[in-house]
Design a protein around this motif. Structure first.
Motif, PDB file in Angstrom:
ATOM      1  N   MET A   1       0.770  -0.977  -0.017  1.00 47.51           N
ATOM      2  CA  MET A   1      -0.145  -0.022   0.074  1.00 47.51           C
ATOM      3  C   MET A   1       0.938   1.056  -0.117  1.00 47.51           C
ATOM      4  O   MET A   1       1.998   1.164   0.767  1.00 47.51           O
ATOM      5  N   LYS A   2       0.611   2.051  -0.960  1.00 46.44           N
ATOM      6  CA  LYS A   2       1.422   3.407  -0.839  1.00 46.44           C
ATOM      7  C   LYS A   2       0.356   4.456  -0.459  1.00 46.44           C
ATOM      8  O   LYS A   2      -0.739   4.520  -0.642  1.00 46.44           O
ATOM      9  N   LEU A   3       0.733   5.441   0.110  1.00 49.56           N
ATOM     10  CA  LEU A   3       0.160   6.714   1.109  1.00 49.56           C
ATOM     11  C   LEU A   3       0.660   7.795   0.658  1.00 49.56           C
ATOM     12  O   LEU A   3       1.859   7.932   0.411  1.00 49.56           O
ATOM     13  N   THR A   4      -0.059   8.818   0.161  1.00 47.93           N
ATOM     14  CA  THR A   4       0.344  10.273   0.256  1.00 47.93           C
ATOM     15  C   THR A   4       0.077  10.932   1.342  1.00 47.93           C
ATOM     16  O   THR A   4      -0.937  10.972   1.906  1.00 47.93           O
ATOM     17  N   LEU A   5       1.237  11.463   1.964  1.00 45.86           N
ATOM     18  CA  LEU A   5       0.932  12.274   3.278  1.00 45.86           C
ATOM     19  C   LEU A   5       0.897  13.871   3.072  1.00 45.86           C
ATOM     20  O   LEU A   5       1.630  14.447   2.172  1.00 45.86           O
ATOM     21  N   ASN A   6       0.002  14.439   3.794  1.00 45.71           N
ATOM     22  CA  ASN A   6       0.032  15.834   3.673  1.00 45.71           C
ATOM     23  C   ASN A   6       1.293  16.408   4.538  1.00 45.71           C
ATOM     24  O   ASN A   6       1.777  15.691   5.049  1.00 45.71           O
ATOM     25  N   GLU A   7       1.306  17.655   4.263  1.00 44.45           N
ATOM     26  CA  GLU A   7       2.573  18.477   4.912  1.00 44.45           C
ATOM     27  C   GLU A   7       2.941  18.254   6.404  1.00 44.45           C
ATOM     28  O   GLU A   7       3.575  17.902   6.958  1.00 44.45           O
ATOM     29  N   GLU A   8       1.727  18.436   7.013  1.00 49.55           N
ATOM     30  CA  GLU A   8       1.712  18.136   8.449  1.00 49.55           C
ATOM     31  C   GLU A   8       1.837  16.819   8.924  1.00 49.55           C
ATOM     32  O   GLU A   8       2.684  16.618   9.980  1.00 49.55           O
ATOM     33  N   ALA A   9       1.409  15.838   8.264  1.00 48.96           N
ATOM     34  CA  ALA A   9       1.821  14.481   8.734  1.00 48.96           C
ATOM     35  C   ALA A   9       3.261  14.156   8.461  1.00 48.96           C
ATOM     36  O   ALA A   9       4.026  13.483   9.236  1.00 48.96           O
ATOM     37  N   GLU A  10       3.800  14.661   7.310  1.00 48.44           N
ATOM     38  CA  GLU A  10       5.238  14.568   6.922  1.00 48.44           C
ATOM     39  C   GLU A  10       6.124  15.257   7.970  1.00 48.44           C
ATOM     40  O   GLU A  10       7.058  14.566   8.617  1.00 48.44           O
ATOM     41  N   ARG A  11       5.849  16.400   8.476  1.00 48.42           N
ATOM     42  CA  ARG A  11       6.195  17.090   9.720  1.00 48.42           C
ATOM     43  C   ARG A  11       6.229  16.220  10.976  1.00 48.42           C
ATOM     44  O   ARG A  11       7.353  16.346  11.622  1.00 48.42           O
ATOM     45  N   ILE A  12       5.188  15.626  11.050  1.00 49.44           N
ATOM     46  CA  ILE A  12       5.000  15.146  12.590  1.00 49.44           C
ATOM     47  C   ILE A  12       6.081  13.908  12.220  1.00 49.44           C
ATOM     48  O   ILE A  12       6.884  13.497  13.357  1.00 49.44           O
ATOM     49  N   ILE A  13       6.084  12.973  11.371  1.00 47.56           N
ATOM     50  CA  ILE A  13       7.093  12.013  11.102  1.00 47.56           C
ATOM     51  C   ILE A  13       8.497  12.411  11.021  1.00 47.56           C
ATOM     52  O   ILE A  13       9.240  11.685  11.775  1.00 47.56           O
ATOM     53  N   GLU A  14       8.632  13.435  10.551  1.00 50.22           N
ATOM     54  CA  GLU A  14      10.351  13.974  10.530  1.00 50.22           C
ATOM     55  C   GLU A  14      10.502  14.143  12.084  1.00 50.22           C
ATOM     56  O   GLU A  14      11.824  14.106  12.547  1.00 50.22           O
ATOM     57  N   GLU A  15       9.730  14.791  12.636  1.00 51.17           N
ATOM     58  CA  GLU A  15       9.977  15.382  14.202  1.00 51.17           C
ATOM     59  C   GLU A  15      10.349  13.895  15.008  1.00 51.17           C
ATOM     60  O   GLU A  15      10.965  14.023  15.791  1.00 51.17           O
ATOM     61  N   GLN A  16       9.520  12.918  14.890  1.00 54.90           N
ATOM     62  CA  GLN A  16       9.838  11.637  15.427  1.00 54.90           C
ATOM     63  C   GLN A  16      10.980  11.087  15.242  1.00 54.90           C
ATOM     64  O   GLN A  16      11.546  10.580  15.865  1.00 54.90           O
ATOM     65  N   LEU A  17      11.446  11.231  13.770  1.00 52.52           N
ATOM     66  CA  LEU A  17      12.634  10.599  13.322  1.00 52.52           C
ATOM     67  C   LEU A  17      13.795  11.266  13.820  1.00 52.52           C
ATOM     68  O   LEU A  17      14.880  10.901  14.217  1.00 52.52           O
ATOM     69  N   LYS A  18      13.398  12.526  14.186  1.00 56.12           N
ATOM     70  CA  LYS A  18      14.590  13.686  14.722  1.00 56.12           C
ATOM     71  C   LYS A  18      14.818  13.342  16.221  1.00 56.12           C
ATOM     72  O   LYS A  18      15.964  13.368  16.738  1.00 56.12           O
ATOM     73  N   SER A  19      13.852  12.808  16.848  1.00 53.17           N
ATOM     74  CA  SER A  19      13.763  12.623  18.085  1.00 53.17           C
ATOM     75  C   SER A  19      14.661  10.957  18.495  1.00 53.17           C
ATOM     76  O   SER A  19      15.019  10.791  19.662  1.00 53.17           O
ATOM     77  N   ARG A  20      14.824  10.497  17.319  1.00 46.24           N
ATOM     78  CA  ARG A  20      15.580   9.148  17.425  1.00 46.24           C
ATOM     79  C   ARG A  20      14.778   8.230  18.240  1.00 46.24           C
ATOM     80  O   ARG A  20      15.167   6.948  18.544  1.00 46.24           O
ATOM     81  N   ARG A  21      13.255   8.250  18.270  1.00 46.67           N
ATOM     82  CA  ARG A  21      12.598   7.104  18.911  1.00 46.67           C
ATOM     83  C   ARG A  21      12.188   6.347  18.050  1.00 46.67           C
ATOM     84  O   ARG A  21      11.898   5.286  18.320  1.00 46.67           O
ATOM     85  N   PHE A  22      12.330   6.596  16.650  1.00 46.79           N
ATOM     86  CA  PHE A  22      12.067   5.700  15.694  1.00 46.79           C
ATOM     87  C   PHE A  22      13.298   5.758  14.644  1.00 46.79           C
ATOM     88  O   PHE A  22      13.811   6.982  14.294  1.00 46.79           O
ATOM     89  N   SER A  23      13.526   4.628  13.794  1.00 44.47           N
ATOM     90  CA  SER A  23      14.403   4.750  12.920  1.00 44.47           C
ATOM     91  C   SER A  23      13.930   4.877  11.596  1.00 44.47           C
ATOM     92  O   SER A  23      14.810   4.982  10.718  1.00 44.47           O
ATOM     93  N   ASP A  24      12.780   4.504  11.318  1.00 46.58           N
ATOM     94  CA  ASP A  24      12.371   5.026   9.986  1.00 46.58           C
ATOM     95  C   ASP A  24      10.963   5.549   9.983  1.00 46.58           C
ATOM     96  O   ASP A  24      10.223   5.316  10.949  1.00 46.58           O
ATOM     97  N   ALA A  25      10.216   5.957   9.015  1.00 47.68           N
ATOM     98  CA  ALA A  25       8.928   6.468   8.868  1.00 47.68           C
ATOM     99  C   ALA A  25       8.089   5.258   9.130  1.00 47.68           C
ATOM    100  O   ALA A  25       6.804   5.767   9.583  1.00 47.68           O
ATOM    101  N   GLU A  26       8.166   4.161   8.607  1.00 49.57           N
ATOM    102  CA  GLU A  26       7.208   2.948   8.601  1.00 49.57           C
ATOM    103  C   GLU A  26       7.012   3.033  10.178  1.00 49.57           C
ATOM    104  O   GLU A  26       5.742   2.476  10.554  1.00 49.57           O
ATOM    105  N   GLY A  27       8.095   2.864  11.098  1.00 46.54           N
ATOM    106  CA  GLY A  27       7.946   2.549  12.470  1.00 46.54           C
ATOM    107  C   GLY A  27       7.024   3.627  13.021  1.00 46.54           C
ATOM    108  O   GLY A  27       6.310   3.414  14.166  1.00 46.54           O
ATOM    109  N   VAL A  28       7.021   5.063  12.690  1.00 46.83           N
ATOM    110  CA  VAL A  28       6.447   5.803  13.020  1.00 46.83           C
ATOM    111  C   VAL A  28       4.810   5.749  13.041  1.00 46.83           C
ATOM    112  O   VAL A  28       3.898   5.854  13.627  1.00 46.83           O
ATOM    113  N   VAL A  29       4.444   5.292  11.683  1.00 45.10           N
ATOM    114  CA  VAL A  29       3.259   5.127  11.240  1.00 45.10           C
ATOM    115  C   VAL A  29       2.783   3.851  11.852  1.00 45.10           C
ATOM    116  O   VAL A  29       1.708   3.888  12.260  1.00 45.10           O
ATOM    117  N   LEU A  30       3.457   2.911  11.973  1.00 49.70           N
ATOM    118  CA  LEU A  30       3.051   1.634  12.757  1.00 49.70           C
ATOM    119  C   LEU A  30       2.821   1.776  14.239  1.00 49.70           C
ATOM    120  O   LEU A  30       1.746   1.609  14.613  1.00 49.70           O
TER     121      LEU A  30
END
Length: 87
Positions: A1-30
């Motif tokens: 499945m492929k998803l298109t994310l809006n800017e807010e969702a992408e920003r949230i994922i990027e913030e989570q990745l920067k916090s180093r709680r997750f190693s990839d975007a898939e982990g954040v979404v899961l």
């Protein structure tokens, strides 16, 4: 499945990745999906909460209430003597 994310969702994922709680975007979404699933599991079915409240009120009118301190004493006693009072 492929998803298109809006800017807010992408920003949230990027913030989570920067916090180093997750190693990839898939982990954040899961993690977000698991959280949503757990929250949904805690919701009441239509009318269920009303029925539980009615049952509680009926129990109080039939059996009365118990003082909180007395309830704690009874709980501690049953925990210390789990087989007392059992037939």
């Amino acid at each position: 499945m492929k998803l298109t994310l809006n800017e807010e969702a992408e920003r949230i994922i990027e913030e989570q990745l920067k916090s180093r709680r997750f190693s990839d975007a898939e982990g954040v979404v899961l993690a977000a999906l698991k959280s949503l699933s757990a929250r949904s599991a805690d919701e009441f079915a239509p009318g269920e909460l009303d029925q539980l409240l009615a049952d509680g009120e009926q129990n109080i009118s039939q059996e009365g209430t118990l003082d909180g301190e007395e309830a704690f004493r009874n709980r501690r006693a049953s925990r210390n003597h789990p087989h007392s009072g059992a037939a």
